[in-house]
Design a protein around this motif. Structure first.
Motif, PDB file in Angstrom:
ATOM      1  N   LEU A  28       0.951  -1.233   0.001  1.00  0.00           N
ATOM      2  CA  LEU A  28       0.035  -0.171   0.019  1.00  0.00           C
ATOM      3  C   LEU A  28       0.925   1.004   0.112  1.00  0.00           C
ATOM      4  N   ILE A  29       0.606   2.072  -1.158  1.00  0.00           N
ATOM      5  CA  ILE A  29       1.320   3.265  -1.189  1.00  0.00           C
ATOM      6  C   ILE A  29       0.679   4.318  -1.165  1.00  0.00           C
ATOM      7  N   GLY A  30       0.937   5.249  -0.278  1.00  0.00           N
ATOM      8  CA  GLY A  30       0.139   6.664  -0.134  1.00  0.00           C
ATOM      9  C   GLY A  30       1.240   7.803  -0.445  1.00  0.00           C
ATOM     10  N   ASN A  31       1.163   8.595  -1.501  1.00  0.00           N
ATOM     11  CA  ASN A  31       1.691   9.591  -1.742  1.00  0.00           C
ATOM     12  C   ASN A  31       0.916  11.107  -1.599  1.00  0.00           C
ATOM     13  N   GLY A  32       1.267  11.787  -0.800  1.00  0.00           N
ATOM     14  CA  GLY A  32       0.306  12.962  -0.634  1.00  0.00           C
ATOM     15  C   GLY A  32       1.097  14.177  -0.616  1.00  0.00           C
ATOM     16  N   LYS A  33       2.527  14.048  -0.671  1.00  0.00           N
ATOM     17  CA  LYS A  33       3.294  15.441  -0.365  1.00  0.00           C
ATOM     18  C   LYS A  33       3.781  15.686  -1.838  1.00  0.00           C
ATOM     19  N   TYR A  34       3.438  16.697  -2.505  1.00  0.00           N
ATOM     20  CA  TYR A  34       3.991  17.130  -3.607  1.00  0.00           C
ATOM     21  C   TYR A  34       4.581  18.542  -3.697  1.00  0.00           C
ATOM     22  N   PRO A  35       5.150  18.907  -4.516  1.00  0.00           N
ATOM     23  CA  PRO A  35       5.773  20.465  -4.367  1.00  0.00           C
ATOM     24  C   PRO A  35       4.531  21.363  -4.502  1.00  0.00           C
ATOM     25  N   LYS A  36       3.725  21.343  -5.542  1.00  0.00           N
ATOM     26  CA  LYS A  36       2.715  22.419  -5.564  1.00  0.00           C
ATOM     27  C   LYS A  36       1.341  21.941  -4.860  1.00  0.00           C
ATOM     28  N   ALA A  37       1.152  20.988  -4.225  1.00  0.00           N
ATOM     29  CA  ALA A  37      -0.210  20.614  -3.571  1.00  0.00           C
ATOM     30  C   ALA A  37       0.240  19.142  -2.738  1.00  0.00           C
TER      31      ALA A  37
END
Length: 101
Positions: A28-37
């Protein structure tokens, strides 16, 4: 059919299910931190999905905020961890584009 035959079939079916242990693994992979959002839901998503899968006997690997390179490494390690004829499930929550961090 005789009752003895029916009971024998039921018992054989029940024992076959017990004798055959199924290996269940989930990545299970959760990517929530992005440079613009920043997305709030991916960490919550993988926790909720993880809880449901754990109740069903899955061995879990839960990861957050992976770069593209780390995601490839996670996939490779996960693929090696699932035994032959095991059940493998991959769940991703986040944007379709990888995190560039």
């Amino acid at each position: 059919m005789s009752r003895l035959f029916l009971w024998s079939l039921l018992l054989a079916g029940a024992l076959a299910g017990v004798a055959r242990g199924e290996h269940r693994h989930a990545l299970l992979i959760g990517n929530g931190k992005y440079p613009k959002a920043e997305l709030v839901t991916p960490p919550n998503d993988i926790r909720a999905i993880g809880e449901a899968l754990a109740k069903r006997g899955f061995v879990l690997t839960q990861l957050e905020d992976l770069t593209a390179e780390k995601m490839r490494s996670a996939f490779d390690a996960f693929a090696r961890s699932v035994p032959t004829r095991g059940t493998a499930l991959i769940y991703f929550s986040g944007y379709a584009l990888p995190n560039r961090n």
